[in-house]
Design an enzyme around this catalytic site. Structure first.
Site, PDB file in Angstrom:
ATOM      1  N   HIS A 145      -1.007  -3.086   8.207  1.00 31.34           N
ATOM      2  CA  HIS A 145      -0.989  -4.644   7.631  1.00 31.34           C
ATOM      3  C   HIS A 145      -1.420  -5.488   8.754  1.00 31.34           C
ATOM      4  CE1 HIS A 145       1.155  -7.127   5.450  1.00 31.34           C
ATOM      5  NE2 HIS A 145       2.453  -7.662   6.360  1.00 31.34           N
ATOM      6  N   SER A 178      -0.146 -11.776   4.972  1.00 35.67           N
ATOM      7  CA  SER A 178       1.711 -10.968   4.862  1.00 35.67           C
ATOM      8  C   SER A 178       2.439 -12.064   3.551  1.00 35.67           C
ATOM      9  CB  SER A 178       2.257 -10.457   5.927  1.00 35.67           C
ATOM     10  OG  SER A 178       3.571 -10.852   5.644  1.00 35.67           O
ATOM     11  N   ASP A 225      -4.332  -9.055   3.139  1.00 27.18           N
ATOM     12  CA  ASP A 225      -2.833  -8.012   2.888  1.00 27.18           C
ATOM     13  C   ASP A 225      -1.372  -8.554   2.743  1.00 27.18           C
ATOM     14  OD1 ASP A 225      -2.168  -5.199   3.060  1.00 27.18           O
ATOM     15  OD2 ASP A 225      -0.907  -4.904   4.898  1.00 27.18           O
TER      16      ASP A 225
END
Length: 457
Positions: A272, A161, A185
């Site tokens: 996610h 992230s 991601d």
């Protein structure tokens, strides 16, 4: 005159240098707010070292060589930094689990980077705080080099992230000399479509690989991840937008087997979080995540991207760096399917069935038996079954069957037919993802729901 350029403000810190809110860091379309990062002391970046000597307990190390020398850090090993994302923390289970898996397969310095002092903020603030965290990681890598003679090419940074962009910032500050960065991601808001300076990009390390699992637009879908390609190799498992197993209803998700906190995290951001779960699984399954070069997921799902090219398929996740063509081009796109629960690895096969016997309507299923195990039964075709016709499909097996020794065929139609028709498979051809072909034959036909075994022709 009042509409002239407003001089940006900046903050400076002795070890890490200055941070301004000038463009492109702020005041651009993707990041309109003028925000400066918090101070290093507020963010309080910490480095938690796990090693083969102490796999279950971390040692806190800093960029001061005395703490490194008194720890189990070894200069004859690779060093992998794992960096969490928004609202997360370095002691969260998944980072330790990733280190634990790495320590099972290699001798390594595994460092979980904790920056919860900067991740638990308004999102726009956290996106600026990562600049300080990236500077801290770069400072640590520089210290390893200057004080211990440790080459940055032995460093691998894995970021999830916002952590992906921390890795990018650390890589930029070390002039792209870091050996590898893996983006799990990478966060989309305030990064997608921005200049490379601000976000992860292929110039940040000698090799950059990326796993995209939550690429839907943030508005209205709440997709937290980037759909933009930002590495040398960009993997889009299951198409990169909706991950299997993430569509459970809210209650079953929150009261999950892993307890309330994991369940709540999974509910809020299941797609996610899949990226780091796939990576952890890939460490222990070196062949279970072959990615197929393809123009789109639709093309892949239409069975048009099989088998692997002559150079083989890269493995998504830990072993992506074994792919021979990894840095031949930027933004190479690969597609694959995964499982939906704990065992995510899959092995893709192409199966061509040539039918014999009567013409009927029904379903055809095939299972594979090989040196590595036995697959489930997979449906190859349903509809009008014509003798002499070949039906081709691709399956994603949860077993690596290995060298295929025999196959079993079964058909059914669930319609009572007093004539008891018989159908067979005169030949079944199985192609593995490495292009190896196995041929099986039979002269027999069977009634519905009866297994027919085909042996090598």
């Amino acid at each position: 005159l009042l509409l002239g350029a407003v001089a940006g403000s900046e903050v400076c810190y002795d070890r890490l240098g200055c941070f301004s809110d000038d463009s492109p860091w702020a005041g651009i379309v993707e990041r309109p707010l003028k925000v400066l990062p918090w101070s290093p002391s507020t963010i309080n970046t910490r480095f938690l070292l796990y090693t083969n000597e102490s796999p279950n307990n971390y040692q806190i190390v800093t960029a001061d060589s005395s703490t490194i020398r008194s720890s189990n850090f070894r200069t004859d090993r690779k060093t992998r930094f794992i960096i969490h994302g928004y609202i997360d923390k370095g002691e969260e289970n998944w980072l330790a689990n990733m280190c634990e898996a790495l320590l099972q397969v290699e001798s390594v310095n595994c460092i979980c980077v904790d920056w919860k002092g900067g991740s638990r903020a308004l999102y726009t603030q956290a996106t600026q705080n990562i600049r300080v965290v990236g500077a801290e990681v770069a400072y640590f890598v520089d210290a390893l080099q200057s004080q211990l003679g440790y080459s940055p090419s032995n460093v691998h940074i894995i970021g999830h992230s916002l952590g992906s962009h921390v890795a990018g910032e650390a890589g930029r500050r070390t002039n792209g000399n870091i050996g590898r960065i893996t983006g799990l991601d990478p966060a989309e808001p305030c990064f997608q479509g921005t200049p490379e300076l601000v976000r992860l990009d292929p110039s940040d390390a000698q090799f950059v690989d990326v796993i995209h699992t939550d690429g839907a637009p943030i508005i209205p879908n709440l997709g937290f991840g980037m759909s933009q390609t930002v590495g040398h190799l960009d993997f889009f498992p299951n198409g990169g937008v909706e991950m299997p197993g993430c569509q459970k209803n809210i209650i079953s998700q929150i009261v999950d087997i892993n307890g309330i906190w994991e369940g709540t995290r999974d509910f809020a951001a299941c797609n996610h979080l899949r990226s780091y779960k796939y990576y952890i699984d890939s460490i222990l399954n070196p062949t279970g995540f072959a990615g197929f070069s393809c123009s789109s997921y639709n093309t892949f799902s239409s069975n048009n991207c099989f088998p692997c090219a002559s150079g083989g398929c890269p493995q998504m996740g830990h072993y992506a760096d074994r792919f021979s063509g990894k840095t031949n081009e930027l933004f190479q796109q690969f597609y694959l399917n995964t499982g939906d629960a704990s065992n995510f690895s899959r092995w893709r096969y192409q199966i061509a069935v040539t039918l014999s016997g009567r013409k009927v309507t029904g379903h055809v299923l095939v299972s594979l038996y090989g040196s590595g195990g036995t697959s489930k039964q997979y449906e190859i075709y349903k509809g009008s079954l014509q003798p002499g016709t070949s039906y081709v499909n691709q399956i994603d097996s949860d077993v690596d069957v290995g060298d295929i020794e025999k196959v079993k065929f079964i058909w059914y139609n669930n319609i009572i037919n007093p004539t008891l028709p018989k159908v067979g498979a005169s030949s079944i051809q199985v192609t593995r993802n490495d292009g190896r072909v196995f041929n099986f034959c039979s002269q027999d036909t069977v009634r519905e729901d009866i297994l027919l075994t085909l042996t090598p022709c």
